[in-house]
Design a protein around this motif. Structure first.
Motif, short mmCIF file in Angstrom:
data_model
loop_
_atom_site.label_atom_id
_atom_site.label_comp_id
_atom_site.label_asym_id
_atom_site.label_seq_id
_atom_site.Cartn_x
_atom_site.Cartn_y
_atom_site.Cartn_z
N LYS A 48 0.83 -1.21 0.00
CA LYS A 48 0.00 0.00 0.00
C LYS A 48 0.87 1.25 0.00
O LYS A 48 0.59 2.21 -0.73
N ASN A 49 1.93 1.25 0.79
CA ASN A 49 2.79 2.43 0.88
C ASN A 49 3.60 2.66 -0.39
O ASN A 49 3.83 3.80 -0.80
N SER A 50 4.04 1.58 -1.03
CA SER A 50 4.78 1.74 -2.28
C SER A 50 3.86 2.30 -3.36
O SER A 50 4.27 3.13 -4.17
N LEU A 51 2.61 1.89 -3.34
CA LEU A 51 1.61 2.42 -4.26
C LEU A 51 1.36 3.91 -3.99
O LEU A 51 1.34 4.73 -4.91
N ILE A 52 1.21 4.25 -2.73
CA ILE A 52 0.96 5.65 -2.33
C ILE A 52 2.12 6.55 -2.77
O ILE A 52 1.89 7.66 -3.27
N VAL A 53 3.34 6.09 -2.59
CA VAL A 53 4.51 6.88 -3.00
C VAL A 53 4.40 7.26 -4.46
O VAL A 53 4.55 8.43 -4.84
N GLN A 54 4.14 6.27 -5.29
CA GLN A 54 4.12 6.51 -6.74
C GLN A 54 2.93 7.38 -7.15
O GLN A 54 3.06 8.23 -8.04
N ILE A 55 1.79 7.19 -6.51
CA ILE A 55 0.61 8.00 -6.84
C ILE A 55 0.85 9.46 -6.43
O ILE A 55 0.53 10.38 -7.20
N ILE A 56 1.40 9.68 -5.25
CA ILE A 56 1.70 11.05 -4.82
C ILE A 56 2.68 11.70 -5.79
O ILE A 56 2.50 12.86 -6.19
N ILE A 87 2.83 6.18 -15.72
CA ILE A 87 1.60 5.57 -15.17
C ILE A 87 1.88 4.16 -14.64
O ILE A 87 1.22 3.70 -13.70
N SER A 88 2.86 3.51 -15.19
CA SER A 88 3.16 2.13 -14.78
C SER A 88 3.83 2.06 -13.41
O SER A 88 3.80 1.01 -12.76
N PHE A 89 4.44 3.14 -12.95
CA PHE A 89 5.21 3.10 -11.71
C PHE A 89 4.40 2.61 -10.50
O PHE A 89 4.89 1.77 -9.75
N PRO A 90 3.17 3.11 -10.26
CA PRO A 90 2.43 2.60 -9.10
C PRO A 90 2.17 1.10 -9.18
O PRO A 90 2.30 0.38 -8.18
N PHE A 91 1.81 0.62 -10.36
CA PHE A 91 1.51 -0.80 -10.52
C PHE A 91 2.77 -1.64 -10.30
O PHE A 91 2.73 -2.68 -9.63
N SER A 92 3.87 -1.18 -10.86
CA SER A 92 5.13 -1.91 -10.73
C SER A 92 5.58 -1.99 -9.28
O SER A 92 5.90 -3.07 -8.77
N ALA A 93 5.61 -0.85 -8.60
CA ALA A 93 6.05 -0.83 -7.20
C ALA A 93 5.14 -1.70 -6.32
O ALA A 93 5.62 -2.44 -5.45
N PHE A 94 3.85 -1.64 -6.56
CA PHE A 94 2.89 -2.42 -5.79
C PHE A 94 3.12 -3.92 -5.98
O PHE A 94 3.18 -4.68 -5.01
N VAL A 95 3.29 -4.34 -7.22
CA VAL A 95 3.50 -5.77 -7.51
C VAL A 95 4.84 -6.24 -6.95
O VAL A 95 4.92 -7.34 -6.38
#
Length: 172
Positions: A48-56, A87-95
């Motif tokens: 969740k936090n890796s996703l939040i980082v990339q979205i922010i 756009i791929s960064f949040p998905f990549s970090a989350f996975v």
């Protein structure tokens, strides 16, 4: 959310902005160190936090804060040729972060999986700006494979170094 988590999110958002300023021009898609931070956020933070980082990070850039390469910002980066990679960064970090919870999956495997996500989304997006998928691959993927694999190995090294020397990442 704990203060430690919020602090790590802020640090990684800052690192994304810094990584985007380390630029080596290599065609229409700039070669930056952002991917190192994407890998590290996946390796070191909760999903969740890796996703939040990339979205922010993306939201800051979209709203005009100069966090994208060349100290730039704005929606043009998301809708432009390199937008799919961003756009791929949040998905990549989350996975990548999800993969770390499986004891059977190595950092190398999860990093490659995250890289494939970046390439796939970026490639499909770049196709909009090129004549076909082959040209999009030749322009947007092929020149970066070698460098991105090096970035993955650098990220794994940094992750291991941080985990062995810093307690801040335990249980994060």
């Amino acid at each position: 959310m704990k203060v430690k988590e919020i602090s790590l999110i802020a640090i990684f958002v800052s690192l994304m902005a810094i990584g985007s300023q380390i630029i080596i021009p290599l065609g229409p898609i700039p070669f930056t160190m952002q991917l190192v931070v994407v890998f590290l956020s996946g390796f070191l933070l909760k999903p969740k936090n890796s996703l939040i980082v990339q979205i922010i990070y993306l939201l800051l850039g979209v709203f005009g804060v100069p966090v994208f390469s060349g100290f730039s910002g704005g929606m043009i980066h998301i809708i432009g040729p390199s937008g799919g990679f961003l756009i791929s960064f949040p998905f990549s970090a989350f996975v990548i972060s999800l993969c770390k919870f499986s004891k059977k999956l190595s950092d190398l495997f999860s990093g490659f999986f995250g890289l494939i996500i970046v390439y796939f989304i970026g490639w499909c997006w770049l196709r909009i700006y090129t004549t076909n998928f082959i040209q999009a691959f030749i322009v947007g993927i092929l020149p970066f494979i070698f460098f991105d694999v090096i970035k993955l190995f650098i990220s794994i090294y940094i992750k291991n170094l941080l985990l062995s020397n810093l307690k801040v990442f335990s249980n994060s």
